[in-house]
Structure formats: C-alpha cells, structure tokens
Design a protein around this motif. Sequence first.
Motif, PDB file in Angstrom:
ATOM      1  N   ASP A   1     -34.467  -3.674  -2.309  1.00  0.00           N
ATOM      2  CA  ASP A   1     -33.061  -3.618  -2.735  1.00  0.00           C
ATOM      3  C   ASP A   1     -32.687  -4.850  -3.549  1.00  0.00           C
ATOM      4  O   ASP A   1     -31.968  -4.759  -4.545  1.00  0.00           O
ATOM      5  CB  ASP A   1     -32.136  -3.500  -1.521  1.00  0.00           C
ATOM      6  CG  ASP A   1     -32.224  -2.140  -0.850  1.00  0.00           C
ATOM      7  OD1 ASP A   1     -32.778  -1.200  -1.466  1.00  0.00           O
ATOM      8  OD2 ASP A   1     -31.741  -2.030   0.301  1.00  0.00           O
ATOM      9  N   PHE A   2     -33.182  -6.014  -3.137  1.00  0.00           N
ATOM     10  CA  PHE A   2     -32.895  -7.252  -3.879  1.00  0.00           C
ATOM     11  C   PHE A   2     -33.485  -7.192  -5.284  1.00  0.00           C
ATOM     12  O   PHE A   2     -32.833  -7.553  -6.259  1.00  0.00           O
ATOM     13  CB  PHE A   2     -33.443  -8.457  -3.114  1.00  0.00           C
ATOM     14  CG  PHE A   2     -33.290  -9.749  -3.844  1.00  0.00           C
ATOM     15  CD1 PHE A   2     -32.051 -10.374  -3.927  1.00  0.00           C
ATOM     16  CD2 PHE A   2     -34.372 -10.349  -4.469  1.00  0.00           C
ATOM     17  CE1 PHE A   2     -31.904 -11.574  -4.616  1.00  0.00           C
ATOM     18  CE2 PHE A   2     -34.235 -11.538  -5.154  1.00  0.00           C
ATOM     19  CZ  PHE A   2     -33.000 -12.161  -5.235  1.00  0.00           C
TER      20      PHE A   2
ATOM     21  N   GLY B   1     -31.554  -4.930  -7.533  1.00  0.00           N
ATOM     22  CA  GLY B   1     -30.171  -5.327  -7.784  1.00  0.00           C
ATOM     23  C   GLY B   1     -29.168  -4.644  -6.880  1.00  0.00           C
ATOM     24  O   GLY B   1     -27.953  -4.829  -7.034  1.00  0.00           O
ATOM     25  N   ALA B   2     -29.617  -3.840  -5.937  1.00  0.00           N
ATOM     26  CA  ALA B   2     -28.715  -3.107  -5.058  1.00  0.00           C
ATOM     27  C   ALA B   2     -28.199  -3.967  -3.909  1.00  0.00           C
ATOM     28  O   ALA B   2     -27.249  -3.584  -3.235  1.00  0.00           O
ATOM     29  CB  ALA B   2     -29.418  -1.881  -4.497  1.00  0.00           C
ATOM     30  N   LEU B   3     -28.799  -5.124  -3.677  1.00  0.00           N
ATOM     31  CA  LEU B   3     -28.403  -5.990  -2.563  1.00  0.00           C
ATOM     32  C   LEU B   3     -27.368  -7.002  -3.047  1.00  0.00           C
ATOM     33  O   LEU B   3     -27.599  -7.739  -4.004  1.00  0.00           O
ATOM     34  CB  LEU B   3     -29.635  -6.724  -2.012  1.00  0.00           C
ATOM     35  CG  LEU B   3     -29.423  -7.628  -0.820  1.00  0.00           C
ATOM     36  CD1 LEU B   3     -29.034  -6.813   0.407  1.00  0.00           C
ATOM     37  CD2 LEU B   3     -30.683  -8.421  -0.532  1.00  0.00           C
ATOM     38  N   ASP B   4     -26.213  -7.011  -2.379  1.00  0.00           N
ATOM     39  CA  ASP B   4     -25.174  -7.991  -2.710  1.00  0.00           C
ATOM     40  C   ASP B   4     -25.442  -9.262  -1.923  1.00  0.00           C
ATOM     41  O   ASP B   4     -25.738  -9.227  -0.736  1.00  0.00           O
ATOM     42  CB  ASP B   4     -23.783  -7.458  -2.349  1.00  0.00           C
ATOM     43  CG  ASP B   4     -23.387  -6.279  -3.224  1.00  0.00           C
ATOM     44  OD1 ASP B   4     -23.870  -6.213  -4.362  1.00  0.00           O
ATOM     45  OD2 ASP B   4     -22.600  -5.444  -2.751  1.00  0.00           O
ATOM     46  N   GLY B   5     -25.351 -10.410  -2.578  1.00  0.00           N
ATOM     47  CA  GLY B   5     -25.534 -11.681  -1.891  1.00  0.00           C
ATOM     48  C   GLY B   5     -26.964 -12.191  -1.997  1.00  0.00           C
ATOM     49  O   GLY B   5     -27.782 -11.708  -2.775  1.00  0.00           O
ATOM     50  N   SER B   6     -27.240 -13.180  -1.170  1.00  0.00           N
ATOM     51  CA  SER B   6     -28.531 -13.865  -1.203  1.00  0.00           C
ATOM     52  C   SER B   6     -29.558 -13.125  -0.342  1.00  0.00           C
ATOM     53  O   SER B   6     -29.252 -12.672   0.764  1.00  0.00           O
ATOM     54  CB  SER B   6     -28.352 -15.295  -0.674  1.00  0.00           C
ATOM     55  OG  SER B   6     -29.575 -15.867  -0.352  1.00  0.00           O
TER      56      SER B   6
ATOM     57  N   THR C   1     -29.426 -12.635   3.835  1.00  0.00           N
ATOM     58  CA  THR C   1     -29.510 -11.276   4.376  1.00  0.00           C
ATOM     59  C   THR C   1     -30.701 -11.142   5.314  1.00  0.00           C
ATOM     60  O   THR C   1     -30.595 -10.556   6.399  1.00  0.00           O
ATOM     61  CB  THR C   1     -29.604 -10.251   3.230  1.00  0.00           C
ATOM     62  OG1 THR C   1     -28.531 -10.469   2.319  1.00  0.00           O
ATOM     63  CG2 THR C   1     -29.560  -8.845   3.755  1.00  0.00           C
TER      64      THR C   1
END
Length: 90
Positions: free
Chosen positions: A66-67, A70-75, A79
């Motif tokens: 997800d990171f 680009g689907a992961l919000d935040g660091s 997370t």
Amino acid sequence: MNRRKLTLIGVALAALVATAGVAAAAPSDNARESSPASEADQRGPPGELPDPVPDFVSDIHDLVSDFLSGALDGSLGDTLSDRANDFSGA
C-alpha cells in the motif's frame, strides 16, 4: 593400396572413438544405484516444508505494498509500529 589401408584405418578409428564416447556417456548400473535421489525415488526438495508464516507477516506485506502504491496515508514506519503494537497485545 595405401589409400585403401588408410581408409580402413580411418573407419576403424572412427568406429572405436564413437563406441568409446557412447560408453563414457552412458551411466553405469553402479552409478544409478548409489545416487541419493534414486534411493528414495522421490523428486523435489528433501524433507518437510516449513510452517506457514503467521498472519501478521501478510499484513506487513500488504502495508508495504500500500505504501509503494501510494494508497497508505502517513508514514510507513509509524503505521508499521502501530500495527506491531496491535499484534503484540493480541
């Protein structure tokens, strides 16, 4: 007459070399009997397969994917740290 003798010697040597090559390429019966793979008549890796990984490993892989997409919000580190704390308390 020399030509005939040389031809006969050449044919005899070619037959001798071909026969020796076939004999060297074919494995002997002793070689087949002593190989470890033929003793078990088994194909594939020896022994048992390892245990499956715990579920949280798949969750970590999903977070990293997800990171990267680009689907992961935040660091990613924050997370993962939060998720690791969730697993240790369970």
